[in-house]
Design a protein around this motif. Structure first.
Motif, PDB file in Angstrom:
ATOM      1  N   LYS A 110      22.265  35.570  58.623  1.00  8.04           N
ATOM      2  CA  LYS A 110      23.425  36.730  59.050  1.00  8.04           C
ATOM      3  C   LYS A 110      22.730  38.323  59.375  1.00  8.04           C
ATOM      4  O   LYS A 110      22.616  38.967  60.647  1.00  8.04           O
ATOM      5  CB  LYS A 110      23.786  37.115  57.665  1.00  8.04           C
ATOM      6  CG  LYS A 110      24.509  38.399  57.831  1.00  8.04           C
ATOM      7  CD  LYS A 110      26.017  38.163  56.164  1.00  8.04           C
ATOM      8  CE  LYS A 110      26.671  38.165  56.423  1.00  8.04           C
ATOM      9  NZ  LYS A 110      28.076  38.666  55.176  1.00  8.04           N
ATOM     10  N   ILE A 111      21.088  38.666  58.205  1.00 10.76           N
ATOM     11  CA  ILE A 111      20.420  39.703  58.909  1.00 10.76           C
ATOM     12  C   ILE A 111      20.328  39.933  60.488  1.00 10.76           C
ATOM     13  O   ILE A 111      19.888  40.106  61.050  1.00 10.76           O
ATOM     14  CB  ILE A 111      19.487  39.740  58.034  1.00 10.76           C
ATOM     15  CG1 ILE A 111      20.081  40.133  56.333  1.00 10.76           C
ATOM     16  CG2 ILE A 111      18.735  40.459  57.987  1.00 10.76           C
ATOM     17  CD1 ILE A 111      19.124  39.806  55.421  1.00 10.76           C
ATOM     18  N   LYS A 112      19.008  38.311  60.858  1.00  4.10           N
ATOM     19  CA  LYS A 112      18.440  38.516  61.973  1.00  4.10           C
ATOM     20  C   LYS A 112      20.037  38.400  63.157  1.00  4.10           C
ATOM     21  O   LYS A 112      19.253  38.634  64.384  1.00  4.10           O
ATOM     22  CB  LYS A 112      17.662  36.971  62.554  1.00  4.10           C
ATOM     23  CG  LYS A 112      17.049  37.316  61.169  1.00  4.10           C
ATOM     24  CD  LYS A 112      15.842  35.661  61.652  1.00  4.10           C
ATOM     25  CE  LYS A 112      14.138  35.961  60.587  1.00  4.10           C
ATOM     26  NZ  LYS A 112      14.012  34.829  61.076  1.00  4.10           N
TER      27      LYS A 112
ATOM     28  N   VAL B  36      12.532  39.996  63.968  1.00  6.96           N
ATOM     29  CA  VAL B  36      13.167  40.005  63.212  1.00  6.96           C
ATOM     30  C   VAL B  36      12.515  39.612  61.942  1.00  6.96           C
ATOM     31  O   VAL B  36      12.506  38.284  62.590  1.00  6.96           O
ATOM     32  CB  VAL B  36      14.694  40.442  62.958  1.00  6.96           C
ATOM     33  CG1 VAL B  36      15.306  40.594  61.104  1.00  6.96           C
ATOM     34  CG2 VAL B  36      14.830  41.084  63.671  1.00  6.96           C
ATOM     35  N   GLU B  37      11.563  39.933  60.221  1.00  9.88           N
ATOM     36  CA  GLU B  37      11.118  38.717  60.084  1.00  9.88           C
ATOM     37  C   GLU B  37      11.747  38.925  58.664  1.00  9.88           C
ATOM     38  O   GLU B  37      11.267  40.332  58.462  1.00  9.88           O
ATOM     39  CB  GLU B  37       9.629  38.963  59.937  1.00  9.88           C
ATOM     40  CG  GLU B  37       8.451  38.371  61.339  1.00  9.88           C
ATOM     41  CD  GLU B  37       9.333  37.061  61.215  1.00  9.88           C
ATOM     42  OE1 GLU B  37       8.728  36.118  60.055  1.00  9.88           O
ATOM     43  OE2 GLU B  37       9.101  36.775  62.367  1.00  9.88           O
TER      44      GLU B  37
ATOM     45  N   MET C 284      12.265  42.076  51.763  1.00  6.08           N
ATOM     46  CA  MET C 284      11.850  42.616  52.996  1.00  6.08           C
ATOM     47  C   MET C 284      12.033  42.042  54.064  1.00  6.08           C
ATOM     48  O   MET C 284      12.118  41.074  54.453  1.00  6.08           O
ATOM     49  CB  MET C 284      10.230  42.883  52.599  1.00  6.08           C
ATOM     50  CG  MET C 284       9.635  43.545  53.141  1.00  6.08           C
ATOM     51  SD  MET C 284       9.619  44.953  52.589  1.00  6.08           S
ATOM     52  CE  MET C 284       8.768  45.352  50.811  1.00  6.08           C
ATOM     53  N   VAL C 285      12.312  43.228  54.660  1.00  9.91           N
ATOM     54  CA  VAL C 285      13.085  42.899  55.759  1.00  9.91           C
ATOM     55  C   VAL C 285      11.886  43.500  56.901  1.00  9.91           C
ATOM     56  O   VAL C 285      11.753  45.082  57.164  1.00  9.91           O
ATOM     57  CB  VAL C 285      14.267  43.105  56.357  1.00  9.91           C
ATOM     58  CG1 VAL C 285      15.241  43.041  58.193  1.00  9.91           C
ATOM     59  CG2 VAL C 285      14.873  42.602  55.707  1.00  9.91           C
ATOM     60  N   GLU C 286      11.591  42.564  58.035  1.00  8.25           N
ATOM     61  CA  GLU C 286      10.406  43.493  58.981  1.00  8.25           C
ATOM     62  C   GLU C 286      10.676  43.434  60.493  1.00  8.25           C
ATOM     63  O   GLU C 286      10.866  42.472  60.991  1.00  8.25           O
ATOM     64  CB  GLU C 286       8.975  43.170  59.232  1.00  8.25           C
ATOM     65  CG  GLU C 286       8.221  43.926  60.047  1.00  8.25           C
ATOM     66  CD  GLU C 286       6.666  43.273  59.764  1.00  8.25           C
ATOM     67  OE1 GLU C 286       5.722  43.321  59.457  1.00  8.25           O
ATOM     68  OE2 GLU C 286       6.685  42.228  58.953  1.00  8.25           O
TER      69      GLU C 286
END
Length: 74
Positions: free
Chosen positions: A16-18, A28-29, A36-38
């Motif tokens: 969903k985030i990616k 996007v990691e 943690m979102v990088e």
């Protein structure tokens, strides 16, 4: 840039985030364990990325209610 998030519990959350961020960010990691979102994004898009994460429910609001909600969701 690394962004500390909340409520990232499974691969579905990661997807969903990616899917939401890949149009703004080339890379996007997401780490479920550390929440943690990088993202590889310029300074001009940082607020936009954080806003998107907030809308998805992975970043608490800056308001008092959001801080309380973020505290109880950990």
């Amino acid at each position: 840039m690394k962004i500390q998030c909340v409520n990232i519990k499974c691969q579905g959350c990661v997807d969903k985030i990616k899917n939401a961020l890949l149009d703004k960010c080339q890379n996007v990691e997401v780490d479920i364990k550390t929440q943690m979102v990088e993202v590889d994004v310029g300074d001009e898009l940082v607020d936009e990325v954080k806003s998107q994460l907030r809308e998805l429910g992975f970043l608490p609001s800056d308001s008092v209610f959001g801080k309380i909600k973020g505290f109880f969701s950990k």
